[in-house]
Design a protein around this motif. Structure first.
Motif, PDB file in Angstrom:
ATOM      1  N   UNK A 177       0.844  -1.204   0.000  1.00 24.53           N
ATOM      2  CA  UNK A 177       0.000   0.000   0.000  1.00 24.53           C
ATOM      3  C   UNK A 177       0.873   1.245   0.000  1.00 24.53           C
ATOM      4  N   UNK A 178       0.408   2.311  -0.656  1.00 27.50           N
ATOM      5  CA  UNK A 178       1.157   3.567  -0.572  1.00 27.50           C
ATOM      6  C   UNK A 178       1.041   4.142   0.834  1.00 27.50           C
ATOM      7  N   UNK A 179       2.037   4.892   1.289  1.00 25.45           N
ATOM      8  CA  UNK A 179       1.957   5.504   2.616  1.00 25.45           C
ATOM      9  C   UNK A 179       0.814   6.512   2.684  1.00 25.45           C
ATOM     10  N   UNK A 180       0.157   6.581   3.841  1.00 29.00           N
ATOM     11  CA  UNK A 180      -0.988   7.478   4.028  1.00 29.00           C
ATOM     12  C   UNK A 180      -0.664   8.449   5.163  1.00 29.00           C
ATOM     13  N   UNK A 181      -0.695   9.737   4.850  1.00 26.47           N
ATOM     14  CA  UNK A 181      -0.557  10.792   5.851  1.00 26.47           C
ATOM     15  C   UNK A 181      -1.939  11.369   6.131  1.00 26.47           C
ATOM     16  N   UNK A 182      -2.281  11.558   7.397  1.00 34.49           N
ATOM     17  CA  UNK A 182      -3.630  11.992   7.762  1.00 34.49           C
ATOM     18  C   UNK A 182      -3.602  13.246   8.635  1.00 34.49           C
ATOM     19  N   UNK A 183      -4.680  13.980   8.546  1.00 36.38           N
ATOM     20  CA  UNK A 183      -4.908  15.121   9.434  1.00 36.38           C
ATOM     21  C   UNK A 183      -6.371  15.097   9.862  1.00 36.38           C
ATOM     22  N   UNK A 184      -6.627  15.587  11.054  1.00 40.28           N
ATOM     23  CA  UNK A 184      -8.007  15.638  11.538  1.00 40.28           C
ATOM     24  C   UNK A 184      -8.296  17.021  12.114  1.00 40.28           C
ATOM     25  N   UNK A 185      -9.554  17.374  12.059  1.00 44.42           N
ATOM     26  CA  UNK A 185      -9.993  18.705  12.510  1.00 44.42           C
ATOM     27  C   UNK A 185     -10.095  18.769  14.027  1.00 44.42           C
ATOM     28  N   UNK A 186      -9.799  19.940  14.557  1.00 48.84           N
ATOM     29  CA  UNK A 186      -9.906  20.160  15.998  1.00 48.84           C
ATOM     30  C   UNK A 186     -11.093  21.040  16.383  1.00 48.84           C
ATOM     31  N   UNK A 187     -11.703  21.681  15.402  1.00 47.53           N
ATOM     32  CA  UNK A 187     -12.822  22.571  15.688  1.00 47.53           C
ATOM     33  C   UNK A 187     -14.127  21.955  15.190  1.00 47.53           C
ATOM     34  N   UNK A 188     -15.194  22.279  15.855  1.00 45.51           N
ATOM     35  CA  UNK A 188     -16.522  21.834  15.435  1.00 45.51           C
ATOM     36  C   UNK A 188     -17.041  22.717  14.313  1.00 45.51           C
ATOM     37  N   UNK A 189     -17.890  22.132  13.503  1.00 46.81           N
ATOM     38  CA  UNK A 189     -18.562  22.859  12.425  1.00 46.81           C
ATOM     39  C   UNK A 189     -20.021  23.036  12.825  1.00 46.81           C
ATOM     40  N   UNK A 190     -20.404  24.294  13.102  1.00 44.27           N
ATOM     41  CA  UNK A 190     -21.777  24.595  13.551  1.00 44.27           C
ATOM     42  C   UNK A 190     -22.173  23.748  14.752  1.00 44.27           C
ATOM     43  N   UNK A 191     -21.204  23.537  15.648  1.00 45.16           N
ATOM     44  CA  UNK A 191     -21.508  22.794  16.857  1.00 45.16           C
ATOM     45  C   UNK A 191     -21.320  21.299  16.768  1.00 45.16           C
ATOM     46  N   UNK A 192     -20.965  20.784  15.578  1.00 42.05           N
ATOM     47  CA  UNK A 192     -20.771  19.338  15.406  1.00 42.05           C
ATOM     48  C   UNK A 192     -19.327  19.053  14.975  1.00 42.05           C
TER      49      UNK A 192
END
Length: 598
Positions: free
Chosen positions: A211-226
């Motif tokens: 498999x190719x390497x996978x770099x990930x990022x995730x959000x820290x803020x909510x969108x409209x409360x979610x």
């Protein structure tokens, strides 16, 4: 089913509308039902000459081909790449998009978006690039995964994946939105324990051998409360620790500067997995040395064998062929090709000098789509030593055969083989192969069988040689494409009278005048007594009597008893006729008449 709470539905629509408006730079204040992506996939930056790396951006649910990646101040991800002095000239950027309407029918689901992606990869010749990097937002990551699982030829060119907030376990918000939004993609974004699609995608991805390497990022803020896609859902397939981005689900892919964490993640991935690697196929031959534009391989082993490395030090696969390979005495396993050599991988080729070879040099051409044709010379600088060792090997084989025939249990098994088991001829051939393998453990099994066939022909047992050749191509099918193997099969067919020892290989027209009655490897002065004993023991085994009589004739001829030799050759032909047996009988009779005084 219980109708969804109206307050939740209204909130979800508001969130979806905000996502769509934030990701659609050209939408203006369109009504919710009209929000859609109408921008065709296209090259954003396409250099001339083109770069070696194609970076493909894939937006997510309710996203826009360009707007998803554009900051409210007008700066786009694409602008940052092109103006980056370390990256801009080294990559071409492509923006992919697909219909993703918030409420109205007509949106693409994951499979449909992946199908469109593949079509555009082909039509815009992205698949011609030696290196491809996908940058995906939200559902776009699932689209990319489906494309690569379906089309493994594309997967081979992918060097890295950069996923921003991709719901690899299913976003909880999708579970709510599926009640109110008319978008078929949402049905495939449910949590993994509720939806089989993501589970299947997960299982297929993990089953990939490479498999190719996978770099990930995730959000820290909510969108409209979610929290649209949180840490646990966005990080399942990450190869390194996922990077938290201080943005919401929308802003995570809208960096406004090169120092933004989202851009840093992307540039680091390119530098780590792509730009510091060789991107094109590169063929290396570390075991050869170059002499006047020729690659020279020297084989000094007394076994006449050497393992040789072909190395692809580049980032894409290559194909190679050993063209104009010799049609006699020199063998190569697993075969001359055409074969493929994967990126950053090594293929071991084993070269073996055949039994009874008389030449010390052989030539062929190494042809590859990654380098110019390379003439090759294989040299055996000490051929007399190899020939002497082959003679010793034949004597050891004869000794091992004698051991088998002197073992009461094994002799009984030869006389009465088990039901459904190998017949006596197969057992003898197997014993010869095992003896040769014991003497040269490094020899590949296909080569063991070929050496067995060579030896069986040399001791005038071509009927046994046919079995050895067929076993060789059974264990290593590519051997049937080696010119010397095909010639060996043709010669064996001519000697034994068995048509097509290998498919589509007719018998060789032999020069029978060259078939002398000189001592064979089993009838040298040092082995005559052992050969006579083997011939006697084989005589009483069904199916081996003809071989026994032939060997007895060779022994008697070597001992000078021509009359007895003719009788044995006559017995062999009577039991089982063969072209070689008939010619040797005729030759022996002619020489016997010459030797009888008038």
């Amino acid at each position: 089913m219980r109708p969804p709470n109206r307050r939740i539905g209204t909130l979800v629509l508001a969130i979806a509308a905000s996502v769509a408006l934030a990701g659609c730079s050209k939408c203006g204040r369109a009504s919710e039902g009209d929000l859609t992506n109408s921008t065709d996939p296209h090259w954003v930056e396409h250099h001339n000459p083109q770069a070696q790396v194609a970076v493909v951006f894939v937006h997510g649910i309710f996203g826009d081909t360009v707007g998803t990646w554009t900051h409210p101040n007008g700066t786009s991800f694409f602008d940052l790449i092109e103006k980056d002095p370390d990256l801009g000239s080294k990559v071409d950027t492509y923006a992919f998009g697909y219909p993703s309407k918030m409420v109205r029918a007509g949106s693409f689901d994951i499979q449909e978006a992946a199908s469109r992606l593949h079509s555009r990869l082909q039509s815009d010749k992205i698949t011609d690039y030696p290196a491809i990097v996908f940058v995906a937002h939200s559902m776009g990551g699932l689209v990319v995964m489906r494309e690569l699982l379906t089309h493994r030829d594309v997967l081979e060119r992918v060097r890295a994946l950069v996923f921003f907030a991709t719901p690899q376990e299913g976003a909880q918000i999708a579970n709510i939105a599926s009640h109110v939004a008319n978008n078929p993609a949402l049905a495939q974004m449910l949590p993994a324990d509720q939806d089989g699609y993501l589970r299947l995608l997960n299982d297929e991805w993990k089953a990939l051998p490479k498999r190719p390497p996978v770099e990930c990022a995730y959000e820290k803020r909510k969108t409209k409360g979610f929290m649209i896609v949180g840490w646990s859902s966005a990080t399942r397939f990450c190869d390194d620790s996922p990077l938290p981005i201080d943005e919401d689900h929308i802003g995570i892919v809208k960096p406004d500067r090169r120092g933004h964490d989202s851009y840093v993640l992307f540039s680091n991935a390119l530098n780590k997995f792509v730009l510091n690697k060789s991107l094109v196929a590169k063929l290396e031959t570390p075991d050869f040395y170059i002499d006047n534009d020729r690659a020279v391989l020297t084989i000094s082993s007394p076994f006449g064998r050497r393992d040789v490395r072909l190395v692809n030090a580049g980032g894409t696969k290559l194909s190679y062929t050993l063209r104009e390979f010799p049609d006699h005495s020199l063998y190569v396993a697993p075969g001359p090709g055409p074969s493929e050599l994967g990126a950053n991988s090594t293929q071991i080729l084993q070269f073996v000098l055949g039994f009874g070879a008389t030449e010390s040099e052989y030539r062929f051409v190494l042809q590859s789509d990654a380098a110019p044709d390379l003439p090759v010379v294989v040299k055996f600088p000490d051929l007399p030593t190899i020939i002497a060792r082959q003679g010793d090997a034949a004597n050891k084989v004869l000794k091992d055969l004698q051991g088998v025939l002197n073992d009461p249990a094994k002799l009984q098994q030869l006389k009465q083989p088990p039901s459904g088991g190998p017949d006596p001829s197969d057992q003898i051939v197997q014993a010869v192969r095992e003896s040769l393998a014991k003497q040269d453990p490094g020899l590949m099994e296909g080569g063991q069988w070929l050496q067995t066939a060579e030896l069986m022909n040399a001791v005038n047992w071509p009927g046994l040689a046919t079995r050895a050749i067929r076993n060789a191509v059974r264990v290593q099918p590519d051997l049937q494409n080696v010119a010397s193997v095909r010639r060996l099969a043709a010669r064996t067919s001519g000697l034994s009278g068995e048509q097509q020892v290998l498919a589509a290989v007719p018998p060789l027209h032999l020069n029978w005048d060259e078939m002398s009655l000189s001592p064979t490897p089993f009838t040298t002065p040092a082995s005559l007594e052992r050969a006579a004993d083997v011939a006697v023991k084989m005589q009483g085994i069904p199916g081996l009597a003809a071989h026994a009589s032939s060997l007895r004739g060779d022994v008697r001829w070597a001992q000078g008893d021509r009359r007895a030799a003719v009788e044995s050759y006559s017995d062999a032909v009577t039991i089982k006729a063969s072209p070689l047996g008939a010619k040797r009988l005729a030759h022996a009779k002619a020489l016997q008449r010459v030797a009888v005084p008038r």
